[in-house]
Scaffold this active site. Structure first.
Site, PDB file in Angstrom:
ATOM      1  N   HIS A  66       0.853  -1.203   0.000  1.00  0.00           N
ATOM      2  CA  HIS A  66       0.000   0.000   0.000  1.00  0.00           C
ATOM      3  C   HIS A  66       0.886   1.249   0.000  1.00  0.00           C
ATOM      4  O   HIS A  66       1.291   1.741   1.051  1.00  0.00           O
ATOM      5  CB  HIS A  66      -0.924  -0.006   1.236  1.00  0.00           C
ATOM      6  CG  HIS A  66      -2.006   1.018   1.157  1.00  0.00           C
ATOM      7  ND1 HIS A  66      -3.279   0.801   1.667  1.00  0.00           N
ATOM      8  CD2 HIS A  66      -2.037   2.260   0.626  1.00  0.00           C
ATOM      9  CE1 HIS A  66      -4.020   1.869   1.441  1.00  0.00           C
ATOM     10  NE2 HIS A  66      -3.288   2.778   0.831  1.00  0.00           N
ATOM     11  N   HIS A  68       1.703   5.159  -2.172  1.00  0.00           N
ATOM     12  CA  HIS A  68       1.269   6.179  -3.137  1.00  0.00           C
ATOM     13  C   HIS A  68       2.531   6.811  -3.725  1.00  0.00           C
ATOM     14  O   HIS A  68       3.275   7.471  -3.004  1.00  0.00           O
ATOM     15  CB  HIS A  68       0.401   7.234  -2.445  1.00  0.00           C
ATOM     16  CG  HIS A  68      -0.876   6.671  -1.883  1.00  0.00           C
ATOM     17  ND1 HIS A  68      -2.021   6.562  -2.621  1.00  0.00           N
ATOM     18  CD2 HIS A  68      -1.163   6.152  -0.664  1.00  0.00           C
ATOM     19  CE1 HIS A  68      -2.974   6.010  -1.885  1.00  0.00           C
ATOM     20  NE2 HIS A  68      -2.480   5.755  -0.676  1.00  0.00           N
ATOM     21  N   ASN A 285      -5.578   9.605   7.212  1.00  0.00           N
ATOM     22  CA  ASN A 285      -6.879   8.983   7.085  1.00  0.00           C
ATOM     23  C   ASN A 285      -6.703   7.495   6.814  1.00  0.00           C
ATOM     24  O   ASN A 285      -6.072   7.141   5.815  1.00  0.00           O
ATOM     25  CB  ASN A 285      -7.660   9.631   5.927  1.00  0.00           C
ATOM     26  CG  ASN A 285      -9.118   9.225   5.925  1.00  0.00           C
ATOM     27  OD1 ASN A 285      -9.622   8.720   6.919  1.00  0.00           O
ATOM     28  ND2 ASN A 285      -9.791   9.438   4.806  1.00  0.00           N
ATOM     29  N   ASP A 312       0.898   2.443   3.790  1.00  0.00           N
ATOM     30  CA  ASP A 312       0.045   3.527   3.285  1.00  0.00           C
ATOM     31  C   ASP A 312       0.911   4.782   3.076  1.00  0.00           C
ATOM     32  O   ASP A 312       0.527   5.895   3.431  1.00  0.00           O
ATOM     33  CB  ASP A 312      -1.128   3.824   4.222  1.00  0.00           C
ATOM     34  CG  ASP A 312      -2.170   4.737   3.564  1.00  0.00           C
ATOM     35  OD1 ASP A 312      -2.031   5.079   2.368  1.00  0.00           O
ATOM     36  OD2 ASP A 312      -3.129   5.119   4.274  1.00  0.00           O
TER      37      ASP A 312
END
Lengths: 443, 297
Positions: A66, A68, A285, A312
């Site tokens: 996970h 980005h 979040n 994340d």
């Protein structure tokens, strides 16, 4: 691959922790020639330099499922290149980038582009995640199968939930035919009105809070739909006690449901707001939750309810994180603290064995992404991380290879550190330095 | 805010009032040559005017820095905001901002003192001080009194500043309002949180009636304003049941017929206008304190 045996290394006396084979050997010698593991007694090994692995752990195929990487479209935050460097620096050999870029990764062409970028950079294996819905708008399914054919390993509208239950049902049942998992960012947007966890600290600071229920009502919905469809469901960044109950229920029913947590939810609670106050470095979040929930998450990992630990990784530019708490974007730059964070949260306090923690960084994500890897056996790709389990180090975001320096772990002391990373037999990091000069393409 | 500081500031305000608000200006010019900038990132009339008057009564130069519509709005980093403000070379900044914590972060970054004139749902310290002053003037003490705060507690900076101020000075506080607008997780031995107004009013010595912020849509979870009034409005009937000794306060501006009835406003007119006067006195005390002149009055 070249047929000439030209490169290799011997590693002596290393503790191999191999969750793919359930092997934890105390002191082992092993060899790598031309990108793959070979038998330790392979006569050709003697030509190659030996590395003293005593005191170190060798863990194969750590995958952060996970991340980005912000490319295409938001390269001021991160690029594929800086993201891959951050992965190598953090001891990570594979990554699954989320598709919420600009444009969204929702076509087979973009999936191919990601895979090619990863190969060209050569630092880390890239397992793309495609969007569930076109442009992640939640209106109509994207071309999941054509993306799967090109190498997408799972599907997600991460950053936002698949709000429509009908669409989630379709996605789960359709993707199950490949088969591939649907990863949901579970968040009932009508309940999620806040910037941090709904609790005493947020209320004192006057920051609007989001209750755990905002996540849990959708996790329960997803679990029910996974039961209905028989589809593969993976819940991203779980952060609520009720979500854990839903996941446990799903597992007792033998639904195909898996779940992940992040190191920051395992290491920090909303008490971090007391230290950081209005600095949006804590704005993430789902939000950092109560101390009681943090405790529950730790025990859920131990109990096996949580299959994966993933970062994340959400890098942002310093200017964006220097806005007010309201305007600053959500996210923590986490790739370079993933391995150490997991060790510090779970192994250092004696909660779990190294093997069980490493399973959630290796075999766990492999299973969710439908990847096969035999473990440290002759012929297997030499993708590995050497970890010094005793190294204590302070997190200094200035040392990150990621463009994103946004982490509330800054200043914290972590226990355990990746000291070398190897992908396909080539060192991509040694002693904290990323080695990306003259790397040839990965295959 | 520590107890001693609250007491200092309230004492300062009382001294200012004893001399007469305007009198200080002619006699002392305590802050002559100093500059105060009102930097309101959110619309305000009362608080801004009150700070302006307070500065002028003390002889300071007061500048109102226009921020609405200027670049000091959305998207500018706090660092850049700080640079702009410091370039104005002022002695004290009075900051109002719609986002909690912005005055605090700016205060950490600038070298000149900052007064928080209200931030988001966080705090409104001079409002808290003036409410303490108002109750103290009426009752001669705060310790042991019972304050009831009625309204949308969750989204109210006034509620928070009143709460911390009165608790610090030894009062009992009851927060009352629709359950979805009450904090779920605050604990203090002298704090009670309840949705039942009648119950809460039984022991009240003073009632702070919060403005219902229609513009914030903070009542989204309620059926109607009429329904709010029926359950939590300080109606004529409810006010009549309160003893004459019970103070009814409102930070203003009022929504008559919603959180407070016009008839109640008549009864409490003097009290509420006293709050406005006290606001100037408290802000004079605060400005004097941050500029180091607190002991000169």
């Amino acid at each position: 691959m070249s047929t000439e045996r030209t490169t290799g290394v011997r590693i002596r006396g290393v503790r191999v922790i191999d969750p793919f084979r359930d092997v934890d050997s105390l002191e082992e010698d092993l060899g790598i020639i031309d990108g793959v593991f070979v038998r330790a007694d392979d006569p050709e090994l003697m030509r190659f330099p030996a590395l003293d692995g005593r005191g170190l752990w060798l863990v194969p195929r750590i995958v952060d499922m996970h991340v980005h990487f912000r490319e295409p479209g938001q390269t001021w935050k991160e690029t594929f290149h800086t993201g891959c460097r951050a992965a190598a620096h953090g001891g990570v050999t594979g990554v699954a980038p989320m598709p919420n870029t600009t444009p969204v990764i929702d076509t087979p062409e973009w999936v191919e582009w990601e895979i090619q970028r990863g190969r060209d950079i050569g630092l880390v294996r890239v397992f793309p995640i495609g969007a569930v819905t076109q442009q992640s708008r939640g209106e109509a399914l994207a071309e999941l199968f054509r993306m799967y054919q090109k190498g997408a390993r799972a599907f997600s509208d991460d950053g936002r939930p698949v709000t429509s239950s009908a669409l989630m049902r379709s996605a789960l049942s359709y993707a199950a035919t490949f088969p591939a998992a649907v990863i949901n960012h579970a968040e009932d947007l009508s309940l999620a009105a806040g910037w941090c966890n709904e609790g005493a600290l947020a209320q004192q600071l006057g920051l609007p809070g989001t209750p755990e229920a905002a996540e849990a009502v959708m996790v329960w919905r997803d679990v029910i739909l996974a039961g209905l469809t028989g589809g593969r469901l993976h819940e991203a960044h779980v952060s609520s006690i009720e979500s854990l109950n839903a996941i446990r229920y799903a597992k007792t029913q033998n639904f195909r449901v898996t779940a992940e947590v992040t190191p920051h939810h395992l290491l920090l609670s909303d008490e971090a707001l007391a230290r950081w106050r209005y600095d949006p470095v804590t704005k993430v979040n789902p939000p950092l939750r109560s101390a009681a929930t943090r405790e529950a998450l730790l025990h859920a990992v131990k109990a096996g309810d949580i299959d994966v630990i993933a970062s994340d990784h959400a890098p942002h530019h310093a200017d964006e994180k220097n806005l007010s708490y309201a305007e600053a974007p959500y996210g923590i730059s986490g790739l370079e603290t993933l391995v150490a964070g997991a060790l510090t949260a779970l192994v250092d306090p004696g909660l779990m064995s190294p093997m069980e923690v490493m399973r959630r960084l290796t075999a766990g994500p492999h299973r969710v992404l439908g990847l096969t890897y035999p473990g440290v056996v002759p012929g297997a790709a030499a993708d590995l991380t050497l970890i010094d389990p005793r190294q204590r180090w302070r997190v200094d975001p200035a040392q990150f290879y990621s463009k994103g320096r946004n982490t509330p772990l800054a200043g914290m002391t972590l226990v355990g550190q990746a000291v070398a990373t190897m992908v396909q037999g080539r060192w991509t990091m040694r002693d904290g330095e990323v080695l990306d000069e003259g790397l040839s393409n990965l295959h | 805010m520590p107890r001693a500081l609250i007491e200092d500031l309230v004492d300062g305000a009382l001294r200012v009032k004893a001399e007469g608000l305007g009198a200080v200006r002619s006699r002392r010019q305590a802050l002559a040559g100093r500059s105060v900038v009102n930097c309101f990132f959110e619309p305000s009339t009362r608080t801004k005017t009150s700070f302006e008057l307070a500065g002028k009564y003390l002889g300071a130069d007061v500048v109102n820095f226009q921020t609405r519509g200027s670049s000091l709005e959305k998207g500018e980093t706090l660092e850049d905001t700080v640079r702009t403000l410091e370039a104005l070379a002022l002695d004290v900044l009075v900051i109002r901002h719609a986002v909690s914590g912005v005055p605090e972060r700016l205060a950490q970054a600038v070298t000149i003192p900052v007064i928080n004139a209200g931030d988001g749902f966080h705090e409104h310290p001079t409002q808290g001080l003036l409410d303490v002053l108002t109750v103290y003037e009426a009752r001669g003490r705060i310790d042991g009194l019972h304050l009831v705060i009625v309204g949308d507690i969750l989204h109210s900076r006034v509620a928070r500043s009143d709460l911390w101020g009165f608790l610090t000075l030894g009062a009992y506080v009851t927060l009352v309002g629709p359950p979805q607008l009450l904090p779920s997780a605050w604990h203090h031995e002298r704090l009670r949180v309840t949705p039942y107004l009648a119950d809460a009013l039984k022991e009240a010595d003073a009632v702070q009636v919060l403005r219902i912020q229609k513009e914030r849509q903070s009542l989204a979870g309620l059926p109607s304003w009429e329904e709010y009034r029926a359950q939590w409005g300080i109606t004529r009937e409810r006010a009549e049941q309160l003893g004459d000794h019970v103070l009814i306060m409102h930070p203003g501006p009022q929504n008559r017929g919603v959180e407070i009835d016009s008839e109640v406003m008549m009864r409490t007119a003097s009290q509420i206008s006293r709050q406005v006067t006290n606001g100037v006195a408290v802000r004079m005390a605060a400005l004097s304190w941050v500029l180091g002149g607190a002991d000169e009055h």
